[in-house]
Motif scaffolding. Structure first.
Motif, PDB file in Angstrom:
ATOM      1  N   GLN A  46       0.817  -1.058  -0.138  1.00 41.64           N
ATOM      2  CA  GLN A  46       0.047   0.109  -0.129  1.00 41.64           C
ATOM      3  C   GLN A  46       0.956   1.053  -0.012  1.00 41.64           C
ATOM      4  OE1 GLN A  46      -2.320  -0.953   3.549  1.00 41.64           O
ATOM      5  NE2 GLN A  46      -3.770  -1.952   2.251  1.00 41.64           N
ATOM      6  N   ALA A  47       2.094   1.228   0.572  1.00 38.03           N
ATOM      7  CA  ALA A  47       2.887   2.501   0.795  1.00 38.03           C
ATOM      8  C   ALA A  47       3.489   2.524  -0.474  1.00 38.03           C
ATOM      9  CB  ALA A  47       3.992   2.145   1.907  1.00 38.03           C
ATOM     10  N   ALA A  48       3.928   1.498  -1.188  1.00 40.29           N
ATOM     11  CA  ALA A  48       4.610   1.601  -2.450  1.00 40.29           C
ATOM     12  C   ALA A  48       3.769   2.439  -3.629  1.00 40.29           C
ATOM     13  CB  ALA A  48       4.919   0.151  -2.911  1.00 40.29           C
ATOM     14  N   ILE A  49       2.307   1.817  -3.477  1.00 40.29           N
ATOM     15  CA  ILE A  49       1.217   2.382  -4.458  1.00 40.29           C
ATOM     16  C   ILE A  49       1.326   3.815  -4.072  1.00 40.29           C
ATOM     17  CG2 ILE A  49      -1.220   2.540  -4.768  1.00 40.29           C
ATOM     18  CD1 ILE A  49      -1.086  -0.994  -4.574  1.00 40.29           C
ATOM     19  N   ARG A  50       1.068   4.237  -2.888  1.00 44.29           N
ATOM     20  CA  ARG A  50       0.890   5.427  -2.484  1.00 44.29           C
ATOM     21  C   ARG A  50       2.070   6.605  -2.801  1.00 44.29           C
ATOM     22  NH1 ARG A  50       2.894   7.824   1.371  1.00 44.29           N
ATOM     23  NH2 ARG A  50       3.360   6.199   2.685  1.00 44.29           N
TER      24      ARG A  50
END
Length: 140
Positions: A46-50
Motif C-alpha cells: 500500500q505504501a509503494a502504491i501511494r
C-alpha cells in the motif's frame, strides 16, 4: 525503533526510472527510486502504491508489485530501516515530477548503468536485485 521504507523500480524496455532530488537537505541532487516511509496501519505494498502516485503520478495495482529485495539498513544517525524494494512492470499513466518541491527531473537508466550520483544505499539495492540477491545489509 525500526523504520520501514519502500522503493519502487518501475521497469520499461530494460530500463528503470530514477528521480533526481532537488536542492534539499538529505541527498541533494542525487538520484533515487520513487520511495518513502510506510505509514502506520499501511502495508508495504500500500505504501509503494501511494508513494508512486505521490512522487511520479503513476497508478499501480497491488498484483503488479513484486518484492525483489529486502535490505536491513543502518543510517549514519543510527536509525534502523527495513527497506522493501519492489519491481513493477505495469502501471497506469506517464511518469512525471509530481512533487517539484522535492524533485527536479526523472530519467530512465539501464539498471546496470546507474548514474554516479545515485544514492549509495539505493545503488546497493539495485545492484543486489541485478544479482538476484533477495537480502542485503547496508551501513553496519
Amino acid at each position: 525503533m525500526i523504520h520501514h521504507g519502500v522503493l519502487i523500480l518501475l521497469r520499461s524496455h530494460r530500463k528503470i526510472l530514477l528521480i533526481q532530488r532537488g536542492n534539499i537537505e538529505i541527498f541533494p541532487h542525487m538520484y533515487t527510486l520513487p520511495s518513502g516511509k510506510v505509514d502506520l496501519g499501511e502495508s508495504a505494498r500500500q505504501a509503494a502504491i501511494r508513494e508512486a502516485k505521490e512522487e511520479v503520478g503513476v497508478t499501480i495495482k497491488e498484483y503488479a508489485l513484486q518484492l525483489a529485495h529486502l535490505m536491513h539498513r543502518r543510517k549514519e544517525n543510527g536509525e534502523i530501516w527495513i527497506d522493501f524494494f519492489f519491481v513493477c512492470d505495469e502501471w497506469g499513466g506517464d511518469p512525471l515530477i509530481n512533487e517539484p518541491d522535492k524533485f527536479t527531473r526523472l530519467d530512465w537508466f539501464v539498471c546496470t548503468k546507474l548514474p554516479g550520483s545515485a544514492i549509495p544505499f539505493v545503488r546497493h539495492g539495485i545492484e543486489k536485485i541485478n544479482e538476484n540477491s533477495i537480502y542485503s545489509e547496508f551501513g553496519f
